[in-house]
Write an enzyme that holds these catalytic residues in place. Structure first.
Site, PDB file in Angstrom:
ATOM      1  N   GLU A   1      -6.377   0.595   9.551  1.00 19.68           N
ATOM      2  CA  GLU A   1      -5.032   0.158   9.934  1.00 19.68           C
ATOM      3  C   GLU A   1      -4.460   0.785  11.191  1.00 19.68           C
ATOM      4  OE1 GLU A   1      -4.352   3.647   6.961  1.00 19.68           O
ATOM      5  OE2 GLU A   1      -5.807   2.039   7.229  1.00 19.68           O
TER       6      GLU A   1
ATOM      7  N   HIS B   1      -3.538  -6.117   3.322  1.00 19.03           N
ATOM      8  CA  HIS B   1      -3.615  -4.674   3.060  1.00 19.03           C
ATOM      9  C   HIS B   1      -3.339  -3.871   4.330  1.00 19.03           C
ATOM     10  CE1 HIS B   1      -5.491  -1.138   0.922  1.00 19.03           C
ATOM     11  NE2 HIS B   1      -5.666  -0.751   2.176  1.00 19.03           N
ATOM     12  N   GLU B   2      -4.050  -4.220   5.403  1.00 21.91           N
ATOM     13  CA  GLU B   2      -3.936  -3.431   6.642  1.00 21.91           C
ATOM     14  C   GLU B   2      -2.561  -3.593   7.293  1.00 21.91           C
ATOM     15  OE1 GLU B   2      -6.129  -1.266   6.892  1.00 21.91           O
ATOM     16  OE2 GLU B   2      -7.617  -2.186   5.590  1.00 21.91           O
TER      17      GLU B   2
END
Length: 870
Positions: free
Chosen positions: A270, A303-304
């Site tokens: 990320e 998610h990231e």
């Protein structure tokens, strides 16, 4: 290559300039830090790994430069001490360091990633992967999440290459010393941690869009494959406004880039404003990508991007709180995908993919609490596991349900606003959520994050006139059987109860904060069933009294129990059998009640558990009997689905068809095997290309029952595949081949140039999971090639994954001792806990086999052939 400037959050400024010379394995850099000496000293200690310092000097503001006279490397601790001949006085100054670093091949730090151009040339991109503790491999720094700074980055790169970093480009000009180079200058970053810094230099195409809130979103793909970035672009452009709205905090950067990296160890990373991905976690080809790949890309993007707020804007204080980052992102990725793709029924899939996976690991004696103290860097790598991610996500899901969405969002906004550009600990989040909800969040959640494990709730019921009296008892659930410890760990458990009157609505909700609890449900008729853990949200397992369980079985058959509850019930029973608390035969009988089951995720979980049982029984002489059972359970749904999509079918039907046909094909179901061979022949001959969703089940079926010609054809398809997804699809199923000499061929292939370094693990894992012979061969192969494998993956989570996939399926005490002895003489510090967990699992398998094998065999012998299943 240049990287210049950074200003610390406490007013300290770092000026960093990195210059790369040479195109091969080494880079030469100059780095400048402008910072404040707070206490007079003649030493500076920094993080540093795989770096050789040439010169270092310190110049106090307005004074003369002092050269360091010694560099003392503490390689074990990944530190360097710079010694100066005179005392550095309090005040600001500039630290300048010249050093040589390694552009390595280990997929961490500053490394090179190999790719092939559309014309077939091999080239390298230079990329970074710094989490958890690898920024120190690119430049000496204070490499801890709480030591934040801003970064001004400039890169000097070949003019025909793309150069990217965390921020947007503010200037691009020819480099005066060389006409083939350009200097690319990026805007100053916000205050951020070193592990989130990133830079990439290579050849890429891109697609772009603006999100509704005006952020420029780009997806960078290999040259010629821009089209394959469109799906991820669409997801990202929808996701940013969703998170902005959910947190009520805007995305703080002007742009975000998502880029596919050829050689990449994790799924994605990320880095703030420049998120790096494996190709398979970002690229979707409309013609050649299967439904599960689309879903995977959507989840990973979700998610990231969640981390851009939760992790990047507010960062954990120390790695002990890693779970805050990963558990939260692993929960909210599902919320985001449910928003973008409601047809995925993604929350039911969460239970199978995360919740049950976490419970499986957390039932072991060698599990660990969600919050775990971390000292050495090798200990950080070890906690990137199913506890931090999946248990973390599961307890946040339970907490969200306990608080309610409105107060949860309010609390999240308080937390992000209070700690933005700073660091926070678990307690800080609890405080914000407590303030928003008025509930005892810290008291409840400490029982879930500070102690390992989770409870088993035993429940029995008694009818008293028109009421049902329930007696609940909680005890720690252990994979080895009933808990017999001397201490009595206790959880504060949010309990929800539903009845057959309305299976989707809680009749009662209560917080169980003691070992035993008696509850009275009013107005429940004797013929109504009662079920705990509505929606399978509470992180606990339930053991019903025999009569309560019996009353629930018809609700599985007639589907009146919702899918997520059918799944939870079956999974609890399977785990109780595995732990020896009930007989495995009882579970097999319940599994036969799923004959009318239409739901993909329920079948997926059932299939997974039958796979575990199948692996266990491969150690017996009646392995074929469980294949007959699998065929009996799966053939009715297989016949209903058929091979070809019907009008009106969607995403989940495609997933279910692939799952069922693969299961039947592997088990040797005659009609499925014949059809798979026919379709594969047409596919290879180019008469009729297999749809992406049918490829895995067809490939695994023809390999499982194939010969050397089949394997050669598959390897040829692998070589011809232009898309990494197709290569991976083939790599994962090659281990299904059963002849010993062909198994060896697959293992040799795993370490060849044909397979990307991060994918070798899934090829070896596929062999170990493919057959009994494969398991033995894979374990021998790992031992014989340990030096090469360890050198390639040491200090990362891939070494743990390799060990787990290779040895987890063994089932005798001798093998547990062999595995333990091997890793005592070949230590892998970052995988130490994994080795202990694997040895524990092998011993548990052995005990299970010894306890239940004969009963299972007898049950299979007594079973009537189908149509008795109808």
């Amino acid at each position: 290559m240049w990287i210049a400037g950074a200003v610390g959050s406490d007013g300290n400024a770092y000026r960093r300039e990195l210059k790369v010379v040479g195109e091969h394995h080494f880079f030469l850099m100059l780095i400048k830090f402008l910072f404040q000496v707070k206490q007079a000293t003649n030493q500076i200690v920094m993080n540093c790994a795989d770096i050789d310092i040439i010169t270092a000097s310190y110049a106090p503001e307005g004074d003369e430069e002092v050269h360091a006279t010694g560099f003392n490397y503490q390689n074990e601790d990944e530190k360097v001490t710079l010694s100066f001949p005179s005392t550095l006085q309090k005040g600001t100054g500039t630290l300048k360091i010249d050093f040589v670093g390694e552009l390595n091949d280990k997929m961490k730090g500053f490394y090179r990633s190999k790719y092939t151009t559309p014309t077939g040339d091999t080239r390298y991109a230079a990329v970074t992967q710094f989490e958890a503790t690898d920024a120190r491999r690119a430049f000496p720094c204070w490499d801890e999440p709480a030591i934040k700074a801003t970064f001004d980055i400039s890169l000097v790169v070949p003019k025909d290459r793309v150069a990217l970093s965390n921020m947007n480009v503010v200037d691009r000009k020819p480099y005066p010393d060389d006409e083939n180079l350009v200097e690319v200058k990026f805007a100053r970053t916000p205050v951020m941690s070193t592990y989130l810094v990133a830079f990439v230099v290579g050849e890429y195409d891109f697609v772009e869009a603006r999100s509704l809130d005006g952020v420029l979103v780009r997806v960078y793909t290999p040259v010629g494959k821009a089209e394959q970035g469109k799906f991820a672009l669409e997801v990202a452009a929808k996701t940013l406004p969703f998170y902005k709205d959910y947190f009520n905090v805007p995305y703080p950067l002007p742009k975000i880039d998502l880029i596919a990296i050829a050689d990449f160890a994790a799924g994605a990373m990320e880095n703030w404003g420049l998120v790096t991905y494996r190709e398979t976690a970002l690229l979707i080809d409309p013609k050649n990508s299967c439904s599960s790949s689309r879903q995977w890309v959507a989840l990973v993007v979700g998610h990231e991007l969640a981390h851009q707020w939760f992790g990047n804007l507010v960062t954990m204080e120390w790695w002990t709180h890693l779970w805050l980052n990963e558990g939260f992102a692993s929960w909210i990725e599902y919320l985001c995908v449910d928003h973008c793709f409601p047809e995925y029924d993604i929350w039911t899939q969460f239970v199978s993919a995360d919740y049950t996976r976490a419970q499986e690991l957390d039932a072991l004696d060698n599990s660990h609490p969600i919050e775990v103290s971390v000292g050495h860097p090798s200990e950080v790598d070890e906690i990137f596991d199913a506890i931090s991610y999946s248990k973390g996500a599961s307890v946040i899901r339970m907490l969200h349900d306990y608080i309610g969405d409105e107060d949860f969002r309010k609390g999240m906004n308080l937390y992000l606003t209070k700690f933005q550009q700073k660091n926070a600990a678990t307690e800080d989040l609890w405080e914000s959520l407590e303030k928003a909800s008025g509930k005892p969040i810290a008291a409840v959640m400490n029982t879930w994050t500070k102690q390992m494990g989770f409870p088993l709730i035993y429940v029995e019921a008694e009818q008293q006139e028109d009421d049902r009296v329930l007696k609940l008892v909680q005890k720690k659930f252990c994979a080895s059987g009933p808990y017999t410890g001397e201490d009595f760990p206790m959880w504060m458990v949010p309990i929800s109860i539903c009845t057959s009157d309305d299976p989707t609505c809680a009749k009662m909700q209560v917080l169980m904060d003691k070992p035993e609890l008696t509850l009275v449900l009013k107005d429940i008729k004797p013929d109504q069933w009662v079920k705990l853990n509505l929606g399978t949200v509470g992180f606990y397992r339930t053991q019903y009294s025999p009569d309560m369980l019996e009353s629930l079985i018809p609700a599985i058959k007639d589907l009146s129990l919702p899918p997520v509850d059918r799944l939870g019930l079956q999974n609890d029973l399977f785990s109780l059998a595995r732990a020896g608390i009930i007989s495995t035969v009882e579970v097999l009988k319940v599994m036969e009640a799923f004959v009318n089951e239409p739901n993909y995720t329920v079948w997926s979980d059932l299939s997974c558990n039958l796979g575990i049982l199948s692996t266990l029984l491969s150690h017996t002489d009646f392995y074929e009997e469980i294949q007959v059972f699998v065929k009996d359970v799966f053939s009715p749904i297989g016949e209903r689905l058929g091979w070809d999509p019907k009008p009106g079918e969607g995403h989940l039907d495609a997933l279910l068809r692939g799952l069922v046909l693969g299961k039947l094909g592997k088990a040797g179901h005659k009609a499925t095997l014949e059809e798979a061979r026919r379709r594969f022949k047409d596919h290879v001959e180019g008469k009729h290309v297999l749809s992406a969703d049918l490829r895995s089940p067809v490939y695994v079926t023809i390999l499982k029952h194939g010969d050397s010609t089949t394997l050669d054809t598959m390897l040829k398809l692998h070589k011809q595949a232009d898309m990494q997804e197709e290569k991976n699809r083939i790599e994962r199923v090659l281990g299904a081949i059963s002849q010993p000499e062909l198994i060896q061929k697959v293992l040799t292939f795993a370490l060849s140039e044909e397979v990307r370094p991060q994918d070798t693990v899934s090829v070896i894992g596929g062999v170990a999971g493919g057959s009994k012979q494969g398991r033995k061969a894979a374990w021998k192969f790992v031992r014989d090639n340990w030096e090469e494998l360890y050198n390639r993956y040491q200090g990362g989570f891939l070494i743990s994954r390799l060990i787990k996939l290779t040895v987890d399926g063994f089932a005798n005490d001798k093998m547990a001792a062999e595995v333990k002895a091997f890793f005592e003489s070949h230590p892998a510090p970052s995988a130490e806990r994994t080795v202990q967990q694997c040895c524990e699992n092998i011993l548990l398998n052995a005990a299970w086999l010894k306890r239940d094998a004969e009963n299972i065999h007898q049950y299979f012998l007594q079973r009537k052939a189908p149509p008795a299943m109808v």
